[in-house]
Design a protein around this motif. Structure first.
Motif, PDB file in Angstrom:
ATOM      1  N   LYS A  96      29.503  59.294  17.894  1.00 32.43           N
ATOM      2  CA  LYS A  96      30.186  60.230  18.794  1.00 32.43           C
ATOM      3  C   LYS A  96      30.328  59.648  20.199  1.00 32.43           C
ATOM      4  N   PHE A  97      29.369  58.821  20.609  1.00 36.92           N
ATOM      5  CA  PHE A  97      29.341  58.304  21.976  1.00 36.92           C
ATOM      6  C   PHE A  97      29.757  56.841  22.067  1.00 36.92           C
ATOM      7  N   GLU A  98      29.467  56.073  21.039  1.00 34.82           N
ATOM      8  CA  GLU A  98      29.697  54.631  21.088  1.00 34.82           C
ATOM      9  C   GLU A  98      31.142  54.281  21.395  1.00 34.82           C
ATOM     10  N   PHE A  99      32.070  55.055  20.880  1.00 40.03           N
ATOM     11  CA  PHE A  99      33.494  54.771  21.083  1.00 40.03           C
ATOM     12  C   PHE A  99      33.871  54.835  22.564  1.00 40.03           C
ATOM     13  N   ASP A 100      33.181  55.701  23.327  1.00 41.49           N
ATOM     14  CA  ASP A 100      33.514  55.886  24.743  1.00 41.49           C
ATOM     15  C   ASP A 100      32.746  54.962  25.673  1.00 41.49           C
ATOM     16  N   PHE A 101      31.675  54.359  25.197  1.00 38.85           N
ATOM     17  CA  PHE A 101      30.885  53.486  26.064  1.00 38.85           C
ATOM     18  C   PHE A 101      31.736  52.302  26.539  1.00 38.85           C
ATOM     19  N   LYS A 102      31.465  51.859  27.745  1.00 40.43           N
ATOM     20  CA  LYS A 102      32.269  50.816  28.382  1.00 40.43           C
ATOM     21  C   LYS A 102      31.880  49.422  27.889  1.00 40.43           C
ATOM     22  N   PRO A 103      32.825  48.488  27.928  1.00 41.26           N
ATOM     23  CA  PRO A 103      32.557  47.132  27.391  1.00 41.26           C
ATOM     24  C   PRO A 103      31.507  46.352  28.171  1.00 41.26           C
ATOM     25  N   TYR A 104      31.242  46.727  29.440  1.00 39.50           N
ATOM     26  CA  TYR A 104      30.269  45.985  30.230  1.00 39.50           C
ATOM     27  C   TYR A 104      28.887  46.620  30.225  1.00 39.50           C
ATOM     28  N   SER A 105      28.685  47.537  29.277  1.00 42.25           N
ATOM     29  CA  SER A 105      27.358  48.080  29.002  1.00 42.25           C
ATOM     30  C   SER A 105      26.811  47.342  27.777  1.00 42.25           C
ATOM     31  N   TYR A 106      25.747  46.567  27.959  1.00 48.18           N
ATOM     32  CA  TYR A 106      25.294  45.645  26.913  1.00 48.18           C
ATOM     33  C   TYR A 106      23.968  46.047  26.257  1.00 48.18           C
ATOM     34  N   GLY A 107      23.288  47.037  26.776  1.00 45.59           N
ATOM     35  CA  GLY A 107      21.949  47.337  26.301  1.00 45.59           C
ATOM     36  C   GLY A 107      21.898  48.249  25.088  1.00 45.59           C
ATOM     37  N   PHE A 108      21.185  47.824  24.042  1.00 46.95           N
ATOM     38  CA  PHE A 108      20.903  48.650  22.869  1.00 46.95           C
ATOM     39  C   PHE A 108      22.168  49.206  22.218  1.00 46.95           C
ATOM     40  N   ARG A 109      23.130  48.329  22.025  1.00 50.12           N
ATOM     41  CA  ARG A 109      24.376  48.726  21.382  1.00 50.12           C
ATOM     42  C   ARG A 109      24.729  47.727  20.290  1.00 50.12           C
ATOM     43  N   HIS A 203      26.162  56.154  31.315  1.00 52.68           N
ATOM     44  CA  HIS A 203      27.597  56.022  31.063  1.00 52.68           C
ATOM     45  C   HIS A 203      28.395  56.692  32.177  1.00 52.68           C
ATOM     46  N   GLU A 204      27.822  57.720  32.778  1.00 53.09           N
ATOM     47  CA  GLU A 204      28.490  58.381  33.907  1.00 53.09           C
ATOM     48  C   GLU A 204      28.613  57.438  35.094  1.00 53.09           C
ATOM     49  N   LEU A 205      27.608  56.595  35.279  1.00 54.20           N
ATOM     50  CA  LEU A 205      27.694  55.576  36.339  1.00 54.20           C
ATOM     51  C   LEU A 205      28.773  54.552  36.000  1.00 54.20           C
ATOM     52  N   ASP A 206      28.843  54.133  34.737  1.00 47.67           N
ATOM     53  CA  ASP A 206      29.876  53.189  34.313  1.00 47.67           C
ATOM     54  C   ASP A 206      31.269  53.741  34.597  1.00 47.67           C
ATOM     55  N   ARG A 207      31.466  55.005  34.287  1.00 48.55           N
ATOM     56  CA  ARG A 207      32.775  55.640  34.524  1.00 48.55           C
ATOM     57  C   ARG A 207      33.122  55.629  36.016  1.00 48.55           C
ATOM     58  N   GLN A 208      32.114  55.919  36.832  1.00 52.52           N
ATOM     59  CA  GLN A 208      32.335  55.924  38.282  1.00 52.52           C
ATOM     60  C   GLN A 208      32.703  54.545  38.793  1.00 52.52           C
ATOM     61  N   LEU A 209      32.038  53.507  38.291  1.00 52.30           N
ATOM     62  CA  LEU A 209      32.318  52.140  38.729  1.00 52.30           C
ATOM     63  C   LEU A 209      33.706  51.687  38.281  1.00 52.30           C
ATOM     64  N   GLU A 210      34.118  52.078  37.081  1.00 52.46           N
ATOM     65  CA  GLU A 210      35.449  51.691  36.601  1.00 52.46           C
ATOM     66  C   GLU A 210      36.560  52.407  37.358  1.00 52.46           C
ATOM     67  N   LYS A 211      36.290  53.618  37.808  1.00 53.19           N
ATOM     68  CA  LYS A 211      37.279  54.315  38.647  1.00 53.19           C
ATOM     69  C   LYS A 211      37.551  53.536  39.926  1.00 53.19           C
ATOM     70  N   ARG A 212      36.517  52.856  40.414  1.00 57.74           N
ATOM     71  CA  ARG A 212      36.637  52.091  41.659  1.00 57.74           C
ATOM     72  C   ARG A 212      37.011  50.631  41.394  1.00 57.74           C
ATOM     73  N   ASN A 213      37.326  50.303  40.137  1.00 54.70           N
ATOM     74  CA  ASN A 213      37.704  48.934  39.757  1.00 54.70           C
ATOM     75  C   ASN A 213      36.627  47.910  40.112  1.00 54.70           C
ATOM     76  N   CYS A 214      35.378  48.291  39.959  1.00 58.87           N
ATOM     77  CA  CYS A 214      34.267  47.395  40.270  1.00 58.87           C
ATOM     78  C   CYS A 214      34.015  46.426  39.117  1.00 58.87           C
ATOM     79  N   LYS A 215      33.573  45.243  39.477  1.00 54.14           N
ATOM     80  CA  LYS A 215      33.111  44.276  38.497  1.00 54.14           C
ATOM     81  C   LYS A 215      31.597  44.447  38.375  1.00 54.14           C
TER      82      LYS A 215
END
Length: 434
Positions: A96-109, A203-215
């Protein structure tokens, strides 16, 4: 969702997974080895209890383990049955969640690992993003807000029975030194659900960082952001601090957080150092951090301690396990020079153990003669007043207990193993002591 949790195949796969991971017993003393038999006899009964919300979660066992900085980390160990059921839930809700997780999240996936995280970080740094926002979350697993986490879970998991079960696990009291302590926040490290729940929260932090186009890269609660300039890094760092504080209610360790340059930055045990190869000016290569080398040496020192009740064969086998595990993790780094020095130190410690095992002077004399030493030298060295460590580094043992003879007992140098797993490395021009 609860039907997926109690699906026969799902429960069987979870049982196999928990048994494979082994681990300690919980408060009830039940060991992992007893789980398979327990599942066969109680699977139907427990499935019914889960379905109708009658299952009672047991307390978790609090165990403190030392951290690399000398402090202690509190692990929460659920009972084996609760670990099995948590694994059932994790397997059911992860898709349910894995599909939405961001590509730059590498832990336990699935399909992600720490090496990918470190390599992506190196790529950012080599692309001149040399102002790194390094944020350390203060006791993340102890600070997770249950209300926020359950709200995030409810977005994808509408099953009240499953959510109630997860809430019970989150609120389960922890047994510390014989006393049950209530828990109103935090996710216990040591449970099969905690990696997934931490990823859902951050994942909420990841979403926030991607909104700001952060690397950025993130491995569980370890994350860093890569910026072009110091001013950009400062602005993003402040925004992230406010987001974590106000939205996720997660405190930051200010002492360990800051804006780093590549040479002062450490990620998952790796450091970054400039490479001086021709045509690669401004590029950085990976090396194992000083702390990682120190931890390895401490493990080796424990195995090769002269008072440890181990035979030389047992020492070598334990060394092989520790050294290969360390090299497999740090194989991305440039390790050649230090490995040669470390191998020499390890061999001398093994020689010291062998010398001590011989004990009596007459036995030392006979063994030296078996190894090719003439009578007079063997007699003199067997009666030497020198300490064992001095003898281990002397020519008398280096030329008799040779690398070849150690290899016959199963010893393999770390440098040789490193060459096997990193054949593309250049090893010319390096000489090492025996």
């Amino acid at each position: 969702m609860i039907e997926r949790v109690i699906n026969v195949r799902n429960m069987q796969e979870a049982c196999i997974h928990v048994m494979r991971n082994k681990g300690s017993a919980g408060v009830d003393g039940m060991r992992v080895t007893a789980l398979s038999e327990f599942v066969r006899g109680n699977k139907t009964k427990i499935a019914q209890a889960l379905k109708y919300g009658d299952y009672k979660v047991q307390p978790i066992l609090g165990v403190s383990i030392p951290k690399s900085n000398g402090k202690m980390r509190l692990l929460g160990i659920p009972t084996v049955v609760d670990r099995w059921l948590q694994q059932c839930v994790a397997q059911a809700i992860t898709p349910k969640f894995e599909f939405d997780f961001k590509p730059y999240s590498y832990g336990f996936r699935p399909g992600k690992n720490a090496h990918q995280c470190v390599q992506q970080s190196q790529q950012y740094i080599n692309d001149r993003l040399n102002h790194i926002v390094d944020i350390d979350l203060k006791n993340f697993f102890d600070e997770v807000d249950h209300c926020i986490l359950l709200q995030l879970l409810y977005r994808k998991v509408k099953c009240k029975t499953t959510l109630r079960l997860i809430r019970q696990w989150l609120r389960a009291p922890i047994l510390i030194e014989g006393k049950l302590v209530k828990r109103r926040k935090g996710v216990p490290q040591g449970s099969p659900l905690s990696p997934l729940l931490s990823n859902i929260m951050l994942h909420e932090l990841d979403r926030q960082l991607e909104k700001r186009n952060c690397k950025y890269v993130r491995y569980a609660d370890d994350f860093s952001i890569y910026c072009v300039s110091h001013s950009q890094a400062k602005k993003i760092g402040n925004d992230v601090y406010l987001f974590l504080k106000n939205k996720l209610k997660l405190p930051i360790n200010r002492e360990k957080s800051g804006i780093r340059n590549p040479s002062s930055f450490k990620l998952l045990g790796y450091n970054f150092v400039p490479t001086y190869k021709k045509g690669e000016k401004g590029k950085y290569q990976l090396v194992a951090s000083e702390g990682s080398w120190k931890e390895l040496k401490e493990k080796i020192r424990t195995i090769t301690r002269k008072t440890a009740p181990l035979s030389i064969g047992e020492r070598i086998q334990q060394l092989k396990t520790v050294q290969r595990g360390w090299l497999e993790y740090f194989r991305l780094g440039s390790l050649i020079g230090k490995l040669g020095t470390l191998d020499s130190w390890v061999r001398n410690r093994l020689r010291y153990c062998i010398w001590k095992d011989w004990k009596k002077p007459e036995r030392k004399r006979r063994n030296l003669m078996r190894l090719g030493v003439d009578y007079h030298h063997a007699y003199a060295w067997s009666r030497t007043r020198k300490g064992g460590w001095a003898v281990a580094q002397s020519p008398i043992l280096i030329t008799t207990i040779t690398l070849k003879r150690l290899a016959q007992r199963g010893y393999e140098s770390m440098l040789d193993h490193y060459k096997k797993i990193r054949p593309e490395q250049t090893f010319m021009g390096h000489s090492f002591t025996p």
